[in-house]
Scaffold this motif. Structure first.
Motif, PDB file in Angstrom:
ATOM      1  N   ASP A  96       0.825  -1.216   0.000  1.00 13.25           N
ATOM      2  CA  ASP A  96       0.000   0.000   0.000  1.00 13.25           C
ATOM      3  C   ASP A  96       0.855   1.260   0.000  1.00 13.25           C
ATOM      4  OD1 ASP A  96       1.004  -0.339   2.575  1.00 13.25           O
ATOM      5  OD2 ASP A  96      -0.770   0.529   3.539  1.00 13.25           O
ATOM      6  N   LYS A  97       2.139   1.140  -0.362  1.00 13.68           N
ATOM      7  CA  LYS A  97       3.043   2.276  -0.290  1.00 13.68           C
ATOM      8  C   LYS A  97       3.797   2.475  -1.603  1.00 13.68           C
ATOM      9  CE  LYS A  97       3.553   2.083   4.680  1.00 13.68           C
ATOM     10  NZ  LYS A  97       2.236   1.457   4.779  1.00 13.68           N
ATOM     11  N   ILE A  98       4.263   3.698  -1.802  1.00 15.92           N
ATOM     12  CA  ILE A  98       5.147   4.016  -2.920  1.00 15.92           C
ATOM     13  C   ILE A  98       6.437   4.591  -2.360  1.00 15.92           C
ATOM     14  CG2 ILE A  98       3.337   4.386  -4.636  1.00 15.92           C
ATOM     15  CD1 ILE A  98       3.501   7.366  -4.090  1.00 15.92           C
ATOM     16  N   ARG A  99       7.527   4.358  -3.079  1.00 11.79           N
ATOM     17  CA  ARG A  99       8.813   4.937  -2.688  1.00 11.79           C
ATOM     18  C   ARG A  99       9.240   5.919  -3.760  1.00 11.79           C
ATOM     19  NH1 ARG A  99      13.978   1.394  -3.067  1.00 11.79           N
ATOM     20  NH2 ARG A  99      13.874   2.317  -5.146  1.00 11.79           N
ATOM     21  N   ILE A 100       9.561   7.119  -3.346  1.00  9.03           N
ATOM     22  CA  ILE A 100       9.915   8.189  -4.271  1.00  9.03           C
ATOM     23  C   ILE A 100      11.334   8.649  -3.978  1.00  9.03           C
ATOM     24  CG2 ILE A 100       9.358  10.504  -5.102  1.00  9.03           C
ATOM     25  CD1 ILE A 100       6.479  10.032  -4.113  1.00  9.03           C
ATOM     26  N   SER A 101      12.218   8.506  -4.948  1.00  2.14           N
ATOM     27  CA  SER A 101      13.574   9.032  -4.815  1.00  2.14           C
ATOM     28  C   SER A 101      13.537  10.556  -4.935  1.00  2.14           C
ATOM     29  CB  SER A 101      14.490   8.447  -5.891  1.00  2.14           C
ATOM     30  OG  SER A 101      14.457   7.043  -5.889  1.00  2.14           O
ATOM     31  N   ILE A 102      14.438  11.220  -4.252  1.00  2.00           N
ATOM     32  CA  ILE A 102      14.491  12.677  -4.314  1.00  2.00           C
ATOM     33  C   ILE A 102      15.127  13.096  -5.630  1.00  2.00           C
ATOM     34  CG2 ILE A 102      15.278  14.776  -3.171  1.00  2.00           C
ATOM     35  CD1 ILE A 102      13.334  12.997  -1.530  1.00  2.00           C
ATOM     36  N   GLY A 103      14.412  13.896  -6.395  1.00  3.84           N
ATOM     37  CA  GLY A 103      14.927  14.389  -7.664  1.00  3.84           C
ATOM     38  C   GLY A 103      15.401  15.825  -7.552  1.00  3.84           C
ATOM     39  N   THR A 104      15.647  16.445  -8.707  1.00  2.00           N
ATOM     40  CA  THR A 104      15.941  17.874  -8.724  1.00  2.00           C
ATOM     41  C   THR A 104      14.675  18.637  -8.341  1.00  2.00           C
ATOM     42  OG1 THR A 104      15.302  18.110 -11.042  1.00  2.00           O
ATOM     43  CG2 THR A 104      17.608  17.529 -10.582  1.00  2.00           C
ATOM     44  N   GLU A 105      14.823  19.913  -8.079  1.00  2.00           N
ATOM     45  CA  GLU A 105      13.644  20.722  -7.742  1.00  2.00           C
ATOM     46  C   GLU A 105      12.630  20.692  -8.878  1.00  2.00           C
ATOM     47  OE1 GLU A 105      12.775  22.309  -4.849  1.00  2.00           O
ATOM     48  OE2 GLU A 105      14.436  21.123  -4.083  1.00  2.00           O
ATOM     49  N   GLU A 106      13.115  20.725 -10.128  1.00  2.00           N
ATOM     50  CA  GLU A 106      12.213  20.697 -11.278  1.00  2.00           C
ATOM     51  C   GLU A 106      11.483  19.355 -11.367  1.00  2.00           C
ATOM     52  OE1 GLU A 106      15.308  23.678 -11.683  1.00  2.00           O
ATOM     53  OE2 GLU A 106      15.439  21.512 -11.360  1.00  2.00           O
ATOM     54  N   GLU A 107      12.202  18.267 -11.139  1.00  2.00           N
ATOM     55  CA  GLU A 107      11.583  16.944 -11.187  1.00  2.00           C
ATOM     56  C   GLU A 107      10.560  16.773 -10.071  1.00  2.00           C
ATOM     57  OE1 GLU A 107      15.186  14.272 -13.160  1.00  2.00           O
ATOM     58  OE2 GLU A 107      15.143  14.638 -10.997  1.00  2.00           O
ATOM     59  N   ASN A 108      10.912  17.214  -8.887  1.00  2.00           N
ATOM     60  CA  ASN A 108       9.980  17.111  -7.766  1.00  2.00           C
ATOM     61  C   ASN A 108       8.716  17.929  -8.018  1.00  2.00           C
ATOM     62  OD1 ASN A 108      11.931  15.567  -6.480  1.00  2.00           O
ATOM     63  ND2 ASN A 108      12.698  17.261  -5.238  1.00  2.00           N
TER      64      ASN A 108
END
Length: 363
Positions: free
Chosen positions: A328-340
């Motif tokens: 029931d979860k997703i994992r999100i890697s930290i991107g650049t400010e634009e990607e985020n």
């Protein structure tokens, strides 16, 4: 049938989806660093004499061991260099764990350890984390085992066990304590490195893949008592780290200012992205890594799998784990400010979609 029976029947490790290099995507599914490697790496490559490639590399990656020993204040005989931390993980089983022995590790954690154990016919005893995903070290100690493995901060939860707890664990445990610090550079607390020298059963793994933006060169390293390093040296391949990899690794490690800058940017982005996701209704625990483990908003009607597939259709890749406690979860890697920002815009659009708009079912 040529493979060993247990190899034929075992489940393989499943890495994150890798799009073609030329595809223009937002890739937040493999915990890669969104920024390029140090400018020192470009300079080192530009000045590299390609004719040297006719020779074998330094067999023990001595130039990099010396840099690591200098940076981290250890003896070079307490350092091991490998072809990614994945190779070192395999060597741990090869050097220290007999067939039929047992390792204790929390669940959930980095699943490659299970794969390596299956290959070497070592039993994994998983100890469930607490409801908040914190690791129960007392429960790990209670398992009769030859090694305990802690990914710290843990993946995919992002939570950290303190150095004091690790020190106590190492002192009470009779077997080998392996602490995988792939993400430690993003943590606010210190590494367990200060324990090397006083805890002879402690082995710490590190990598240049995450905080140094060098997934592509496959370079990992370990710190441990000299006797443990000597055993790894005996079991490794003859020339396990290529000449180019050694050149790049040394250049990246020497550029401390660039390292500090990029790690700082990711920490800052982690805080802002986590806050924005919470404002959209996601449950986002604090993380000490370069990723966030998130639970979709309650009442949104959207499963973690559906969100992952919907974003992938728009060439934004995050990670979903089809496994207990994580489905029931997703994992999100930290991107650049634009990607985020792009990710947040899409998630807001998805959450505010018209009720009659169809979303992939994920079935």
């Amino acid at each position: 049938m040529y493979a060993k029976a247990h190899i034929h029947s075992m489940a393989p490790y499943i890495p994150g989806f890798q799009p073609e290099a030329e595809q223009q995507v937002i890739k937040l599914n493999s915990n890669e660093n969104p920024y390029p490697p140090s400018p020192g790496v470009r300079k080192a490559l530009a000045g590299f004499d390609y004719a040297l490639l006719r020779r074998y590399p330094n067999a023990t990656a001595e130039p990099v061991r010396e840099v690591l020993a200098e940076i981290y204040g250890v003896n070079r005989n307490q350092v091991f260099c490998g072809n990614g931390s994945d190779e070192i993980i395999s060597l741990l089983f090869k050097a220290f764990l007999e067939e039929g022995s047992t390792i204790a590790l929390p669940y959930p954690t980095y699943s490659l350890y299970r794969t390596a154990a299956d290959i070497h016919r070592v039993h994994c005893e998983f100890v469930p984390t607490r409801d908040d995903f914190s690791i129960d070290t007392e429960a790990l100690l209670a398992v009769p085992s030859q090694a305990i493995i802690l990914v710290n901060p843990n993946a995919p939860t992002g939570l950290l066990v303190s150095v004091d707890v690790i020190e106590e664990l190492a002192g009470r445990y009779k077997g080998l304590l392996i602490v995988d610090e792939a993400y430690i550079d993003f943590a606010e607390e210190a590494s367990a490195l200060r324990l090397i020298g006083s805890c002879p059963n402690l082995l710490i793994l590190r990598t240049l893949s995450k905080s140094y933006s060098l997934c592509g060169i496959r370079f990992g390293y370990a710190f441990a008592d000299e006797a443990l390093i000597e055993a790894l040296d005996k079991c490794k391949d003859s020339y396990n780290v290529s000449m180019l990899t050694q050149t790049i690794a040394a250049a990246a490690l020497r550029d401390r200012s660039y390292f500090d800058e990029t790690v700082g940017r990711i920490r800052t982005s982690r805080g802002s992205l986590g806050g924005s996701l919470r404002s959209l209704g996601f449950a986002v625990p604090d993380s000490e890594t370069n990723f966030l483990l998130c639970t979709p908003p309650a009442g949104s009607g959207l499963s973690a799998r559906r969100i992952t597939e919907w974003l992938a259709e728009r060439y934004v890749y995050i990670r979903h784990f089809d496994s207990p406690l994580l489905e029931d979860k997703i994992r999100i890697s930290i991107g650049t400010e634009e990607e985020n920002s792009k990710l947040l815009t899409l998630l807001e659009a998805l959450l505010n979609r018209p009720e009659d708009e169809t979303v992939p079912s994920g079935d």
